[in-house]
Write a protein that holds these residues in place. Structure first.
Motif, mmCIF file in Angstrom:
data_model
loop_
_atom_site.group_PDB
_atom_site.id
_atom_site.type_symbol
_atom_site.label_atom_id
_atom_site.label_comp_id
_atom_site.label_asym_id
_atom_site.label_seq_id
_atom_site.Cartn_x
_atom_site.Cartn_y
_atom_site.Cartn_z
ATOM 1 N N PRO A 54 0.797 -1.228 0.000
ATOM 2 C CA PRO A 54 0.000 0.000 0.000
ATOM 3 C C PRO A 54 0.835 1.286 0.000
ATOM 4 O O PRO A 54 0.335 2.333 -0.372
ATOM 5 C CB PRO A 54 -0.797 -0.109 1.304
ATOM 6 N N ALA A 94 7.041 5.020 1.915
ATOM 7 C CA ALA A 94 7.068 4.974 3.388
ATOM 8 C C ALA A 94 8.458 4.663 3.917
ATOM 9 O O ALA A 94 8.633 4.447 5.120
ATOM 10 C CB ALA A 94 6.071 3.940 3.887
ATOM 11 N N MET A 101 13.393 -5.375 8.771
ATOM 12 C CA MET A 101 14.367 -5.123 9.851
ATOM 13 C C MET A 101 13.898 -5.745 11.165
ATOM 14 O O MET A 101 14.558 -5.636 12.174
ATOM 15 C CB MET A 101 14.568 -3.607 10.044
ATOM 16 N N ASN A 165 13.084 10.664 9.833
ATOM 17 C CA ASN A 165 12.491 10.532 11.178
ATOM 18 C C ASN A 165 13.017 9.327 11.950
ATOM 19 O O ASN A 165 12.402 8.899 12.923
ATOM 20 C CB ASN A 165 10.974 10.427 11.040
ATOM 21 N N VAL A 172 18.957 4.826 14.089
ATOM 22 C CA VAL A 172 19.841 5.949 13.769
ATOM 23 C C VAL A 172 20.112 5.981 12.269
ATOM 24 O O VAL A 172 20.534 4.979 11.691
ATOM 25 C CB VAL A 172 21.188 5.793 14.529
ATOM 26 N N PRO A 174 22.181 6.277 9.197
ATOM 27 C CA PRO A 174 23.631 6.108 9.047
ATOM 28 C C PRO A 174 24.304 7.334 8.435
ATOM 29 O O PRO A 174 23.628 8.231 7.935
ATOM 30 C CB PRO A 174 23.753 4.908 8.119
ATOM 31 N N PHE A 265 25.229 -2.048 10.567
ATOM 32 C CA PHE A 265 23.760 -2.105 10.512
ATOM 33 C C PHE A 265 23.269 -3.399 11.154
ATOM 34 O O PHE A 265 22.360 -3.386 11.982
ATOM 35 C CB PHE A 265 23.272 -2.011 9.064
ATOM 36 N N ILE A 269 20.824 -3.452 14.305
ATOM 37 C CA ILE A 269 19.394 -3.724 14.117
ATOM 38 C C ILE A 269 18.965 -5.026 14.814
ATOM 39 O O ILE A 269 17.804 -5.191 15.161
ATOM 40 C CB ILE A 269 19.037 -3.730 12.601
ATOM 41 N N TYR A 281 7.118 0.750 17.665
ATOM 42 C CA TYR A 281 6.757 1.658 16.563
ATOM 43 C C TYR A 281 5.682 1.020 15.678
ATOM 44 O O TYR A 281 4.719 1.671 15.285
ATOM 45 C CB TYR A 281 7.998 2.004 15.737
ATOM 46 N N LEU A 285 1.976 2.403 14.883
ATOM 47 C CA LEU A 285 1.405 2.571 13.531
ATOM 48 C C LEU A 285 0.012 1.928 13.455
ATOM 49 O O LEU A 285 -0.912 2.476 12.877
ATOM 50 C CB LEU A 285 2.304 1.898 12.483
ATOM 51 N N LYS A 286 -0.099 0.748 14.059
ATOM 52 C CA LYS A 286 -1.394 0.039 14.059
ATOM 53 C C LYS A 286 -2.435 0.833 14.839
ATOM 54 O O LYS A 286 -3.561 1.004 14.376
ATOM 55 C CB LYS A 286 -1.225 -1.345 14.702
ATOM 56 N N ARG A 289 -4.106 3.691 13.252
ATOM 57 C CA ARG A 289 -5.201 3.357 12.340
ATOM 58 C C ARG A 289 -6.486 3.039 13.090
ATOM 59 O O ARG A 289 -7.541 2.865 12.502
ATOM 60 C CB ARG A 289 -4.806 2.148 11.479
HETATM 61 N N1 CO8 Z 1 7.402 -0.603 6.361
HETATM 62 C C1 CO8 Z 1 6.508 -1.625 6.362
HETATM 63 N N2 CO8 Z 1 5.161 -1.433 6.414
HETATM 64 C C2 CO8 Z 1 4.721 -0.167 6.457
HETATM 65 C C3 CO8 Z 1 5.608 0.930 6.465
HETATM 66 C C4 CO8 Z 1 7.002 0.670 6.406
HETATM 67 N N3 CO8 Z 1 7.916 1.647 6.382
HETATM 68 N N4 CO8 Z 1 4.856 2.050 6.538
HETATM 69 C C5 CO8 Z 1 3.575 1.676 6.562
HETATM 70 N N5 CO8 Z 1 3.466 0.330 6.526
HETATM 71 C C6 CO8 Z 1 2.255 -0.481 6.492
HETATM 72 C C7 CO8 Z 1 1.364 -0.215 7.705
HETATM 73 O O1 CO8 Z 1 1.794 -0.964 8.827
HETATM 74 C C8 CO8 Z 1 0.019 -0.659 7.168
HETATM 75 O O2 CO8 Z 1 -0.011 -2.079 7.158
HETATM 76 P P1 CO8 Z 1 -1.401 -2.923 7.323
HETATM 77 O O3 CO8 Z 1 -2.341 -2.359 6.308
HETATM 78 O O4 CO8 Z 1 -0.989 -4.333 7.093
HETATM 79 O O5 CO8 Z 1 -1.873 -2.693 8.725
HETATM 80 C C9 CO8 Z 1 0.042 -0.187 5.724
HETATM 81 O O6 CO8 Z 1 1.439 -0.082 5.398
HETATM 82 C C10 CO8 Z 1 -0.625 1.161 5.501
HETATM 83 O O7 CO8 Z 1 -0.087 2.109 6.419
HETATM 84 P P2 CO8 Z 1 -0.947 3.330 7.002
HETATM 85 O O8 CO8 Z 1 -2.328 2.874 7.343
HETATM 86 O O9 CO8 Z 1 -0.141 3.970 8.085
HETATM 87 O O10 CO8 Z 1 -1.030 4.266 5.684
HETATM 88 P P3 CO8 Z 1 -1.305 5.841 5.635
HETATM 89 O O11 CO8 Z 1 -1.604 6.121 4.184
HETATM 90 O O12 CO8 Z 1 -2.265 6.272 6.671
HETATM 91 O O13 CO8 Z 1 0.109 6.511 5.996
HETATM 92 C C11 CO8 Z 1 2.504 6.675 5.923
HETATM 93 C C12 CO8 Z 1 1.206 6.337 5.154
HETATM 94 C C13 CO8 Z 1 2.528 8.178 6.215
HETATM 95 C C14 CO8 Z 1 3.676 6.312 5.020
HETATM 96 C C15 CO8 Z 1 2.537 5.885 7.243
HETATM 97 O O14 CO8 Z 1 2.263 4.523 6.954
HETATM 98 C C16 CO8 Z 1 3.836 5.947 7.981
HETATM 99 O O15 CO8 Z 1 4.131 6.939 8.614
HETATM 100 N N6 CO8 Z 1 4.638 4.851 7.931
HETATM 101 C C17 CO8 Z 1 5.866 4.740 8.646
HETATM 102 C C18 CO8 Z 1 6.945 5.405 7.890
HETATM 103 C C19 CO8 Z 1 8.275 5.311 8.604
HETATM 104 O O16 CO8 Z 1 8.416 5.733 9.727
HETATM 105 N N7 CO8 Z 1 9.247 4.722 7.929
HETATM 106 C C20 CO8 Z 1 10.539 4.583 8.469
HETATM 107 C C21 CO8 Z 1 11.187 3.358 7.936
HETATM 108 S S1 CO8 Z 1 12.894 3.315 8.475
HETATM 109 C C22 CO8 Z 1 13.821 3.917 7.173
HETATM 110 O O17 CO8 Z 1 13.325 4.138 6.104
HETATM 111 C C23 CO8 Z 1 15.295 4.187 7.331
HETATM 112 C C24 CO8 Z 1 15.918 3.289 8.304
HETATM 113 C C25 CO8 Z 1 17.402 3.475 8.395
HETATM 114 C C26 CO8 Z 1 17.987 2.334 9.215
HETATM 115 C C27 CO8 Z 1 19.086 2.706 10.085
HETATM 116 C C28 CO8 Z 1 19.384 1.602 11.117
HETATM 117 C C29 CO8 Z 1 20.803 1.591 11.580
#
Ligand code: CO8
Length: 290
Positions: A54, A94, A101, A165, A172, A174, A265, A269, A281, A285-286, A289
């Motif tokens: 999605p 997203a 991870m 974010n 963190v 990288p 990493f 992680i 987290y 997110l759940k 919703r």
């Molecule tokens: N990964 C996996 N699943 C996700 C993610 C994601 N990043 N984001 C959303 N989903 C899933 C939700 O859990 C949901 O699943 P389900 O339908 O099965 O319950 C589905 O997608 C839909 O999500 P929403 O209902 O939240 O959708 P919205 O349209 O309302 O919102 C957003 C969309 C704004 C994108 C919202 O989903 C959101 O904020 N998601 C989280 C985004 C986030 O924080 N991502 C960070 C990922 S970490 C990263 O990218 C860098 C990491 C670096 C690593 C460093 C380590 C050392």
């Protein structure tokens, strides 16, 4: 969107909408492609649509398909420009797929991280002009992907947000995420932004230079195309050498430390405390919703 099913109508306009890679994927596997490419040979510009419902999260499969497509375009000398956008409503990407991870083996985490590195290296060092047409929210890895581009246009919709974010998830960003942001908005803004894990509204993002231009949602792609024409008036070789001059030190820093970065990493992680943060987290997110 010039999708596979519309191949014949696209071809009539001198466009080739799919690469053989995508055709193979389509015929050989049951899952639909996560990437669709619309390449207009008359302008030399490809539009890449991310279409992994999605929310276009960057899973290992997604990143693999994404990198194959970027590489194909990169090798095609007739392709001079790449616009990256989302085929999904409301979300550009997203960011990294959190499920990649969470609860995964160290080996799998390592493989995943190499794919994240690959995406960044391919995009940040691309010879093509790259423009992000950000037609939805773009947190974390989604923000990183757009930061690798030469220019960013975002939909002026206050419901959307963009930023790195990671700290909000207890993880963190990288050094190469940090460097890419610093190269774009400067040291102090990056410091505040990363420490607080800030997500910015489009107007805030414009103010700090995280994006270059805001336009109404239905004009994001058209504006990207117009801007692309402007960028393509500059002779390729001069622009490419300049781009490389600006970005090479940042790229070299990762290429000479790739393996250590993977190890770093994986050990981070897979820590219990970090896994716990990710679980909290995901629960948040759940809850959001309802
Ligand atoms: N990964 C996996 N699943 C996700 C993610 C994601 N990043 N984001 C959303 N989903 C899933 C939700 O859990 C949901 O699943 P389900 O339908 O099965 O319950 C589905 O997608 C839909 O999500 P929403 O209902 O939240 O959708 P919205 O349209 O309302 O919102 C957003 C969309 C704004 C994108 C919202 O989903 C959101 O904020 N998601 C989280 C985004 C986030 O924080 N991502 C960070 C990922 S970490 C990263 O990218 C860098 C990491 C670096 C690593 C460093 C380590 C050392």
């Amino acid at each position: 969107v010039c999708l596979l099913s519309q191949l014949s109508s696209c071809s009539r306009h001198g466009r080739v909408s799919v690469s053989p890679v995508l055709v193979n994927k389509r015929t050989n596997s049951s899952t639909p492609p996560k990437i669709s490419v619309d390449f207009d040979q008359s302008t030399g510009v490809a539009v890449m649509y991310m279409q992994s419902p999605p929310v276009n999260s960057l899973s290992l499969d997604f990143l693999t398909e994404f990198c194959i497509n970027v590489e194909k375009l990169e090798m095609d000398k007739s392709c001079r420009g790449l616009i990256i956008t989302s085929g999904q409503p409301k979300v550009f990407s997203a960011g990294l797929d959190i499920m990649e991870m969470y609860g995964k083996s160290p080996e799998r985490c390592g493989e995943f991280w190499k794919a994240v590195q690959d995406m960044w290296l391919k995009l940040y060092s691309s010879n093509m002009v790259t423009i992000a047409a950000i037609n939805g929210s773009s947190p974390a890895g989604g923000c990183l992907m757009s930061l690798t581009c030469d220019y960013r246009i975002m939909a002026d919709n206050p419901r959307y947000s963009i930023g790195l974010n990671e700290t909000q998830l207890g993880i963190v960003a990288p050094f190469w995420f940090k460097d890419t942001m610093t190269n774009t908005v400067g040291h102090r803004t990056t410091e505040i932004s990363l420490e607080l894990g800030l997500l910015y509204s489009p107007s805030e993002a414009l103010k700090i230079g995280l994006v270059d231009q805001l336009v109404p949602e239905d004009q994001v792609l058209a504006t990207a195309t117009q801007n692309m024409s402007k960028w393509l008036t500059v002779p390729d070789h001069a622009r490419q050498i300049t781009k490389s001059m600006m970005r090479k030190p940042t790229i070299d820093k990762l290429t000479s430390n790739r393996e250590a970065d993977v190890q770093n990493f994986v050990s981070f992680i897979t820590k219990d405390s970090i896994q716990k943060s990710l679980r909290m987290y995901l629960e948040m997110l759940k809850k959001k919703r309802g």
